[in-house]
Motif scaffolding. Structure first.
Motif, PDB file in Angstrom:
ATOM      1  N   ALA A  73       1.134  -7.563 -32.612  1.00 41.57           N
ATOM      2  CA  ALA A  73       1.574  -7.739 -31.224  1.00 41.57           C
ATOM      3  C   ALA A  73       2.773  -6.844 -30.913  1.00 41.57           C
ATOM      4  N   TRP A  74       3.754  -6.808 -31.793  1.00 45.21           N
ATOM      5  CA  TRP A  74       4.938  -5.983 -31.574  1.00 45.21           C
ATOM      6  C   TRP A  74       4.597  -4.494 -31.669  1.00 45.21           C
ATOM      7  N   LEU A  75       3.721  -4.135 -32.604  1.00 44.83           N
ATOM      8  CA  LEU A  75       3.314  -2.737 -32.761  1.00 44.83           C
ATOM      9  C   LEU A  75       2.627  -2.227 -31.500  1.00 44.83           C
ATOM     10  N   VAL A  76       1.692  -3.003 -30.967  1.00 42.50           N
ATOM     11  CA  VAL A  76       0.984  -2.600 -29.751  1.00 42.50           C
ATOM     12  C   VAL A  76       1.953  -2.466 -28.587  1.00 42.50           C
ATOM     13  N   ALA A  77       2.891  -3.391 -28.486  1.00 42.20           N
ATOM     14  CA  ALA A  77       3.877  -3.326 -27.401  1.00 42.20           C
ATOM     15  C   ALA A  77       4.686  -2.035 -27.486  1.00 42.20           C
ATOM     16  N   CYS A  78       5.093  -1.639 -28.685  1.00 40.78           N
ATOM     17  CA  CYS A  78       5.874  -0.416 -28.853  1.00 40.78           C
ATOM     18  C   CYS A  78       5.044   0.826 -28.542  1.00 40.78           C
ATOM     19  N   ILE A  79       3.798   0.843 -29.000  1.00 41.97           N
ATOM     20  CA  ILE A  79       2.938   2.003 -28.759  1.00 41.97           C
ATOM     21  C   ILE A  79       2.629   2.155 -27.278  1.00 41.97           C
ATOM     22  N   LEU A  80       2.294   1.063 -26.623  1.00 43.38           N
ATOM     23  CA  LEU A  80       1.992   1.132 -25.197  1.00 43.38           C
ATOM     24  C   LEU A  80       3.216   1.560 -24.387  1.00 43.38           C
ATOM     25  N   ARG A 100       0.812  -1.212   0.000  1.00 44.04           N
ATOM     26  CA  ARG A 100       0.000   0.000   0.000  1.00 44.04           C
ATOM     27  C   ARG A 100       0.845   1.262   0.000  1.00 44.04           C
ATOM     28  N   GLU A 101       1.951   1.229   0.731  1.00 44.44           N
ATOM     29  CA  GLU A 101       2.750   2.437   0.892  1.00 44.44           C
ATOM     30  C   GLU A 101       3.756   2.660  -0.229  1.00 44.44           C
ATOM     31  N   ARG A 102       4.308   1.581  -0.767  1.00 41.98           N
ATOM     32  CA  ARG A 102       5.405   1.736  -1.733  1.00 41.98           C
ATOM     33  C   ARG A 102       5.087   1.224  -3.135  1.00 41.98           C
ATOM     34  N   VAL A 103       4.558  -0.002  -3.204  1.00 40.84           N
ATOM     35  CA  VAL A 103       4.366  -0.624  -4.523  1.00 40.84           C
ATOM     36  C   VAL A 103       3.097  -0.123  -5.192  1.00 40.84           C
ATOM     37  N   GLY A 104       1.983  -0.134  -4.461  1.00 39.38           N
ATOM     38  CA  GLY A 104       0.700   0.225  -5.038  1.00 39.38           C
ATOM     39  C   GLY A 104       0.675   1.562  -5.742  1.00 39.38           C
ATOM     40  N   PRO A 105       1.126   2.660  -5.071  1.00 41.30           N
ATOM     41  CA  PRO A 105       1.090   3.974  -5.715  1.00 41.30           C
ATOM     42  C   PRO A 105       1.883   4.049  -7.011  1.00 41.30           C
ATOM     43  N   ARG A 106       2.848   3.146  -7.199  1.00 41.18           N
ATOM     44  CA  ARG A 106       3.630   3.150  -8.443  1.00 41.18           C
ATOM     45  C   ARG A 106       3.048   2.231  -9.504  1.00 41.18           C
ATOM     46  N   VAL A 107       2.540   1.078  -9.059  1.00 41.49           N
ATOM     47  CA  VAL A 107       2.065   0.087 -10.013  1.00 41.49           C
ATOM     48  C   VAL A 107       0.684   0.420 -10.547  1.00 41.49           C
ATOM     49  N   LEU A 108      -0.218   0.840  -9.668  1.00 35.13           N
ATOM     50  CA  LEU A 108      -1.594   1.061 -10.089  1.00 35.13           C
ATOM     51  C   LEU A 108      -1.726   2.139 -11.160  1.00 35.13           C
ATOM     52  N   PRO A 109      -1.059   3.309 -11.012  1.00 38.20           N
ATOM     53  CA  PRO A 109      -1.140   4.275 -12.115  1.00 38.20           C
ATOM     54  C   PRO A 109      -0.581   3.728 -13.416  1.00 38.20           C
ATOM     55  N   LEU A 110       0.446   2.872 -13.314  1.00 39.99           N
ATOM     56  CA  LEU A 110       1.023   2.278 -14.513  1.00 39.99           C
ATOM     57  C   LEU A 110       0.022   1.351 -15.189  1.00 39.99           C
ATOM     58  N   ILE A 111      -0.711   0.579 -14.381  1.00 36.70           N
ATOM     59  CA  ILE A 111      -1.713  -0.334 -14.931  1.00 36.70           C
ATOM     60  C   ILE A 111      -2.834   0.440 -15.607  1.00 36.70           C
ATOM     61  N   THR A 112      -3.277   1.528 -14.956  1.00 38.74           N
ATOM     62  CA  THR A 112      -4.358   2.309 -15.543  1.00 38.74           C
ATOM     63  C   THR A 112      -3.901   3.057 -16.787  1.00 38.74           C
ATOM     64  N   THR A 113      -2.590   3.278 -16.881  1.00 44.31           N
ATOM     65  CA  THR A 113      -2.070   3.954 -18.066  1.00 44.31           C
ATOM     66  C   THR A 113      -2.165   3.072 -19.302  1.00 44.31           C
ATOM     67  N   VAL A 114      -1.907   1.792 -19.112  1.00 44.49           N
ATOM     68  CA  VAL A 114      -1.914   0.865 -20.236  1.00 44.49           C
ATOM     69  C   VAL A 114      -3.330   0.715 -20.774  1.00 44.49           C
ATOM     70  N   ARG A 115      -3.488   0.865 -22.050  1.00 44.92           N
ATOM     71  CA  ARG A 115      -4.805   0.735 -22.658  1.00 44.92           C
ATOM     72  C   ARG A 115      -5.243  -0.725 -22.638  1.00 44.92           C
ATOM     73  N   TRP A 164       5.742   5.618 -21.052  1.00 45.04           N
ATOM     74  CA  TRP A 164       6.899   6.471 -20.769  1.00 45.04           C
ATOM     75  C   TRP A 164       6.506   7.932 -20.776  1.00 45.04           C
ATOM     76  N   GLN A 165       5.718   8.359 -21.770  1.00 42.69           N
ATOM     77  CA  GLN A 165       5.349   9.768 -21.865  1.00 42.69           C
ATOM     78  C   GLN A 165       4.458  10.200 -20.711  1.00 42.69           C
ATOM     79  N   ARG A 166       3.541   9.345 -20.301  1.00 40.03           N
ATOM     80  CA  ARG A 166       2.658   9.713 -19.191  1.00 40.03           C
ATOM     81  C   ARG A 166       3.419   9.751 -17.873  1.00 40.03           C
ATOM     82  N   ARG A 167       4.339   8.837 -17.692  1.00 35.51           N
ATOM     83  CA  ARG A 167       5.147   8.872 -16.476  1.00 35.51           C
ATOM     84  C   ARG A 167       6.052  10.096 -16.479  1.00 35.51           C
ATOM     85  N   TYR A 168       6.546  10.479 -17.645  1.00 38.03           N
ATOM     86  CA  TYR A 168       7.395  11.665 -17.740  1.00 38.03           C
ATOM     87  C   TYR A 168       6.590  12.918 -17.419  1.00 38.03           C
ATOM     88  N   ARG A 169       5.366  13.002 -17.969  1.00 37.39           N
ATOM     89  CA  ARG A 169       4.534  14.163 -17.678  1.00 37.39           C
ATOM     90  C   ARG A 169       4.133  14.213 -16.213  1.00 37.39           C
TER      91      ARG A 169
END
Length: 249
Positions: free
Chosen positions: A214-221, A13-28, A226-231
């Motif tokens: 499959a490779w195209l989607v992996a590259c786009i995601l 809850r304190e360390r992993v969740g706040p980092r992983v959950l936004p990443l999961i929601t970022t992925v389409r 990366w861009q959302r985490r950077y912003r």
């Protein structure tokens, strides 16, 4: 054990969740479904090809297309198949890379390079692994070498023109539907030209599309994450500049 479980949950809850959950929601989610379905499709086709269960239908389709041949259509298909050749794809990628660098879109430039080079390497590895012979049902008008499965033209055109279409659609949002339609038509035409010319089996083309998607989607995601985490981590001034450049027409 109870105390250990509580400790693990607290750390999550304190360390992993706040980092992983936004990443999961970022992925389409739809993108993941598309990539998963593409991988499943490739696996099913590859299994059928290895067991030679598609040979009959592959041969039937090619012989049917052979009846459509005309001198005019032959020339058209040669032009279309050349568009999907490695040299043309390289030129298209370089032109877009120069444009992206001029717009200071380094992340997109890197994604384009990784997508193209990764697809080329992956296709070469898959061809060597399956070592499927090319069709020899009639005298071909184009020179081909190496193995047949999966189709390099199909896979590379999906990845290169797919990533080009995606990046153009982001920069020119008003033309997004036109860019998407043109990309799909072009990629399908390239795949069909390979069948028409008799240099690939139909399952080669479908498998190339599946692996390419499959490779195209992996590259786009990866680019979007990366861009959302950077912003999210950028300073307010940098964030406004990045957002403005992303939506610049």
């Amino acid at each position: 054990m109870y105390e250990l479980s509580r400790s693990i949950l607290q750390i999550w809850r304190e360390r992993v969740g706040p980092r992983v959950l936004p990443l999961i929601t970022t992925v389409r989610f739809i993108g993941l479904l598309i990539a998963g379905f593409a991988l499943w499709g490739f696996y099913e086709i590859a299994e059928e090809v290895l067991e030679q269960e598609t040979q009959s239908i592959d041969t039937h389709v090619l012989l049917t297309l052979r009846q459509w041949h005309t001198p005019v259509l032959d020339r058209i298909m040669l032009v279309i198949t050349d568009i999907g050749s490695p040299s043309v794809l390289l030129v298209a990628s370089l032109v877009l890379a120069v444009f992206l660098l001029w717009r200071q879109r380094r992340a997109e430039t890197a994604t384009l390079a990784i997508a193209a080079l990764g697809a080329l390497c992956l296709n070469s590895i898959l061809k060597a692994l399956f070592a499927r012979s090319r069709p020899e049902l009639w005298q071909r008008t184009v020179t081909v070498d190496f193995y047949s499965f999966p189709s390099g033209h199909a896979m590379m055109s999906v990845v290169v023109f797919g990533i080009i279409g995606y990046l153009l659609a982001r920069h020119f949002e008003r033309w997004r539907s036109v860019v998407a339609a043109a990309t799909i038509v072009l990629v399908c035409a390239i795949g069909f030209s390979r069948l028409y010319l008799g240099v690939h089996w139909p399952t080669d083309i479908v498998a190339g599309y599946a692996a390419g998607v499959a490779w195209l989607v992996a590259c786009i995601l990866s680019l979007e994450i990366w861009q959302r985490r950077y912003r999210a981590t950028a300073k307010p001034g940098q964030r406004e500049l990045t957002s403005a450049s992303t939506h610049r027409k």
